[in-house]
Enzyme design. Structure first.
Site, mmCIF file in Angstrom:
data_model
loop_
_atom_site.group_PDB
_atom_site.id
_atom_site.type_symbol
_atom_site.label_atom_id
_atom_site.label_comp_id
_atom_site.label_asym_id
_atom_site.label_seq_id
_atom_site.Cartn_x
_atom_site.Cartn_y
_atom_site.Cartn_z
ATOM 1 N N LYS A 83 40.109 -27.260 -5.506
ATOM 2 C CA LYS A 83 40.399 -28.683 -5.332
ATOM 3 C C LYS A 83 40.575 -29.310 -6.720
ATOM 4 O O LYS A 83 39.697 -29.164 -7.594
ATOM 5 C CB LYS A 83 39.221 -29.337 -4.614
ATOM 6 C CG LYS A 83 39.591 -30.449 -3.673
ATOM 7 C CD LYS A 83 38.332 -30.906 -2.961
ATOM 8 C CE LYS A 83 38.600 -31.924 -1.907
ATOM 9 N NZ LYS A 83 37.348 -32.537 -1.442
HETATM 10 C C1 E4P Z 1 37.991 -34.841 1.064
HETATM 11 O O1 E4P Z 1 38.240 -33.735 0.682
HETATM 12 C C2 E4P Z 1 36.898 -35.669 0.535
HETATM 13 O O2 E4P Z 1 35.813 -34.829 0.197
HETATM 14 C C3 E4P Z 1 36.392 -36.665 1.518
HETATM 15 O O3 E4P Z 1 37.147 -36.700 2.678
HETATM 16 C C4 E4P Z 1 36.026 -37.977 0.958
HETATM 17 O O4 E4P Z 1 35.517 -38.776 1.981
HETATM 18 P P1 E4P Z 1 34.683 -40.115 1.716
HETATM 19 O O5 E4P Z 1 35.658 -41.154 1.266
HETATM 20 O O6 E4P Z 1 34.081 -40.447 3.023
HETATM 21 O O7 E4P Z 1 33.687 -39.774 0.651
#
Ligand code: E4P
Length: 225
Positions: A83
């Site tokens: 990522k």
């Molecule tokens: C995606 O890969 C992120 O980890 C995640 O969806 C972020 O979500 P949040 O905005 O609820 O922290």
């Protein structure tokens, strides 16, 4: 639509895995920070629990550092997806990692133009953050629709991963739009299945069946006496 869980909790992942409908996991540094134990060991354990794409995020902010971390993360397990944040250095790192055959999930995407650049750089997944846009009164789901519309015109080998989904309706809307993947916390995943009419309907079916059993038992007893 593939269902990913957005968590680094092995307890949640193991519990959800038993349902057989979880296709992958997304983690991020904040989610791993909530857990106790070595983050890399947790990632490997997640990979052993769910045989699908498991996103682990780099924390370097320069391309060279991201590539180094990305290579290391990818070496931990075949299921790891690297990522990478959608910044200039992230694009450069994505280009290098993708050329090496490593799958990159470009994260923190808040505009369609960012998604376009991520796909061009070779990202395997783009993660538009729906909930965080909603939080600032911007229509997060429209971003998912825009990205799908753009990708429909081209041959990018890149899946749209609707992220930061905050409730079941986000998941349903993403599926209606044709998002390839939706990632959500365990609390949202659990809500996907629940319906009060299912619970009350099942309760009534079982109560009625108990009555049938009692009637059959009474009839059998009468015939036997
Ligand atoms: C995606 O890969 C992120 O980890 C995640 O969806 C972020 O979500 P949040 O905005 O609820 O922290």
């Amino acid at each position: 639509m593939k269902i990913f869980l957005d968590t680094a909790s092995l307890k949640e992942i193991r519990e959800a895995a038993t349902l057989g409908v979880v296709d992958g996991i997304t983690t991020n540094p904040s989610l791993l920070a909530k857990e106790t134990g070595d983050p890399e060991a947790i990632l490997v354990e997640i990979c052993k629990t769910i045989d699908g794409p498991i996103s682990g995020e780099v924390v370097a902010t320069d391309a060279e550092g991201m590539v180094k971390e990305g290579r290391h993360l990818a070496s931990l397990h075949k299921n790891i997806v690297v990522k990478v944040p959608c910044i200039a250095e992230g694009l450069k790192a994505t280009k290098v990692l993708a050329a090496e055959g490593k799958r990159v999930n470009m994260t923190l995407i808040f505009s369609a133009s960012q998604a376009l650049l991520a796909a061009k750089a070779g990202a395997r997944y783009v993660s538009p953050f729906v909930g965080r846009l909603d939080d600032i009164s911007a229509p997060g789901m429209e971003l998912v629709a825009d990205i799908i519309q753009i990708f429909d015109h081209y041959d990018f080998d890149c899946e749209v991963l609707a992220a930061s989904l905050r409730g079941p309706m986000h998941v349903v809307e993403a599926a209606k739009m044709g998002a390839d993947i939706g990632t959500m916390p365990m609390s949202v995943f659990t809500q996907l299945l629940k319906h009060p009419l299912t619970d009350s309907g099942l309760k009534r079916f079982l109560e009625d069946w108990e009555k049938v059993k009692a009637q059959v038992a009474a009839k059998t007893q009468r015939q036997g006496s």
